[in-house]
Motif scaffolding. Structure first.
Motif, PDB file in Angstrom:
ATOM      1  N   ASN A  31      39.746  55.063-110.420  1.00 28.83           N
ATOM      2  CA  ASN A  31      39.153  54.757-111.718  1.00 28.83           C
ATOM      3  C   ASN A  31      39.513  55.805-112.775  1.00 28.83           C
ATOM      4  O   ASN A  31      38.803  55.972-113.761  1.00 28.83           O
ATOM      5  CB  ASN A  31      37.627  54.650-111.595  1.00 28.83           C
ATOM      6  N   VAL A  32      40.638  56.519-112.566  1.00 27.13           N
ATOM      7  CA  VAL A  32      41.015  57.595-113.467  1.00 27.13           C
ATOM      8  C   VAL A  32      41.164  57.142-114.915  1.00 27.13           C
ATOM      9  O   VAL A  32      40.843  57.887-115.851  1.00 27.13           O
ATOM     10  CB  VAL A  32      42.322  58.278-112.979  1.00 27.13           C
ATOM     11  N   LEU A  33      41.605  55.907-115.130  1.00 26.85           N
ATOM     12  CA  LEU A  33      41.773  55.382-116.487  1.00 26.85           C
ATOM     13  C   LEU A  33      40.624  54.469-116.901  1.00 26.85           C
ATOM     14  O   LEU A  33      40.700  53.799-117.926  1.00 26.85           O
ATOM     15  CB  LEU A  33      43.106  54.624-116.611  1.00 26.85           C
ATOM     16  N   GLN A  73      41.565  50.084-114.299  1.00 31.33           N
ATOM     17  CA  GLN A  73      42.667  49.959-115.252  1.00 31.33           C
ATOM     18  C   GLN A  73      44.029  50.128-114.577  1.00 31.33           C
ATOM     19  O   GLN A  73      44.993  49.424-114.910  1.00 31.33           O
ATOM     20  CB  GLN A  73      42.509  51.008-116.355  1.00 31.33           C
ATOM     21  N   VAL A  74      44.116  51.044-113.605  1.00 32.78           N
ATOM     22  CA  VAL A  74      45.408  51.296-112.966  1.00 32.78           C
ATOM     23  C   VAL A  74      45.939  50.082-112.216  1.00 32.78           C
ATOM     24  O   VAL A  74      47.151  49.952-112.001  1.00 32.78           O
ATOM     25  CB  VAL A  74      45.334  52.509-112.009  1.00 32.78           C
ATOM     26  N   ALA A  75      45.058  49.168-111.797  1.00 37.33           N
ATOM     27  CA  ALA A  75      45.495  47.988-111.052  1.00 37.33           C
ATOM     28  C   ALA A  75      46.187  46.963-111.938  1.00 37.33           C
ATOM     29  O   ALA A  75      47.032  46.190-111.466  1.00 37.33           O
ATOM     30  CB  ALA A  75      44.309  47.334-110.345  1.00 37.33           C
ATOM     31  N   THR A  76      45.845  46.942-113.223  1.00 37.19           N
ATOM     32  CA  THR A  76      46.422  45.935-114.123  1.00 37.19           C
ATOM     33  C   THR A  76      47.382  46.529-115.146  1.00 37.19           C
ATOM     34  O   THR A  76      48.108  45.789-115.809  1.00 37.19           O
ATOM     35  CB  THR A  76      45.310  45.181-114.875  1.00 37.19           C
ATOM     36  N   ALA A  77      47.413  47.847-115.290  1.00 36.11           N
ATOM     37  CA  ALA A  77      48.324  48.478-116.248  1.00 36.11           C
ATOM     38  C   ALA A  77      49.776  48.178-115.872  1.00 36.11           C
ATOM     39  O   ALA A  77      50.124  48.085-114.690  1.00 36.11           O
ATOM     40  CB  ALA A  77      48.095  49.989-116.275  1.00 36.11           C
ATOM     41  N   PRO A  78      50.659  48.020-116.858  1.00 33.06           N
ATOM     42  CA  PRO A  78      52.057  47.699-116.566  1.00 33.06           C
ATOM     43  C   PRO A  78      52.792  48.869-115.935  1.00 33.06           C
ATOM     44  O   PRO A  78      52.610  50.028-116.331  1.00 33.06           O
ATOM     45  CB  PRO A  78      52.633  47.359-117.942  1.00 33.06           C
TER      46      PRO A  78
END
Length: 217
Positions: free
Chosen positions: A181-183, A194-199
């Motif tokens: 969950n860093v982002l 966020q890291v799972a869906t970020a490009p």
């Protein structure tokens, strides 16, 4: 991780392409054409992977082949054909503050690569409604993908016009070897990090020369 999001949520949050024809003449072209994209890391997202994608388009039938390496292992990596943007990949200038860190989210990049036109799932539906159909995307740091799908007029037109972009998602921003969950939470679905869906990787599909043209040269 949730299995999927509803088509209503996908349309409302992502601003997805819902298949309205934009260039009827281009979409009606029934000839067979080939396109290629070099998949390179999204700047600021701490990605070291790479890949290539080829697309064969005949009418509304598309055969997509991808080879990807160097991504986070053991997790699914959503991938899509994006359309109706500038037909480019985002630069570092697109980055924003995500939970105190500078990175590019999916929506940050949409001005460049546009909305989701097709979801490159391994089985079942390939429409924008499957944008986050997590169990149906390739898993692993390296993989090969091959599937023939049917696309709508808008996607076909964007591919032929050289404005379609392949985007692979899922990053290891903090080098932890897992989705953290860093982002903060994803703007696409707050139940996902966020890291799972970020490009992660991005490349514009460009027309490949025909065999006849290569022979003439």
């Amino acid at each position: 991780m949730r299995k999927a999001i509803s088509s209503l949520a996908a349309a409302g949050v992502l601003g997805l392409s819902m298949g309205v024809p934009t260039t009827a003449a281009a979409a009606s072209d029934s000839g067979s054409h080939s396109f290629r994209a070099s998949l390179t890391p999204i700047p600021t997202n701490n990605v070291t992977g790479s890949g290539t994608a080829t697309v064969s388009l005949s009418g509304h039938e598309v055969t997509v082949r991808m080879t990807v390496k160097g991504l986070l292992a053991g997790v699914p990596h959503a991938a899509h054909i994006h359309v109706d943007g500038m037909g480019t990949c985002p630069t570092a200038a697109a980055a924003t503050n995500l939970n105190g860190h500078i990175a590019i989210s999916t929506t940050d990049g949409m001005k460049s690569y546009g909305m989701i036109g097709s979801s490159l799932t391994t089985s079942g539906d390939t429409s924008p409604a499957s944008a986050l159909a997590v169990p149906r995307f390739p898993v692993g740091s390296s993989y090969q993908y091959s599937r023939t799908i049917t696309v709508n007029n808008d996607v076909a037109s964007n591919i032929r016009a050289g404005k379609a972009v392949i985007v692979v998602h899922g990053i290891d921003y903090d080098g932890s070897g897992k989705f953290t969950n860093v982002l903060g939470p994803s703007e696409l679905d707050p139940k996902l990090p966020q890291v799972a869906t970020a490009p992660a990787l991005c490349g514009t599909l460009k027309a490949m020369p025909s065999k006849g043209a290569a022979t003439r040269r």
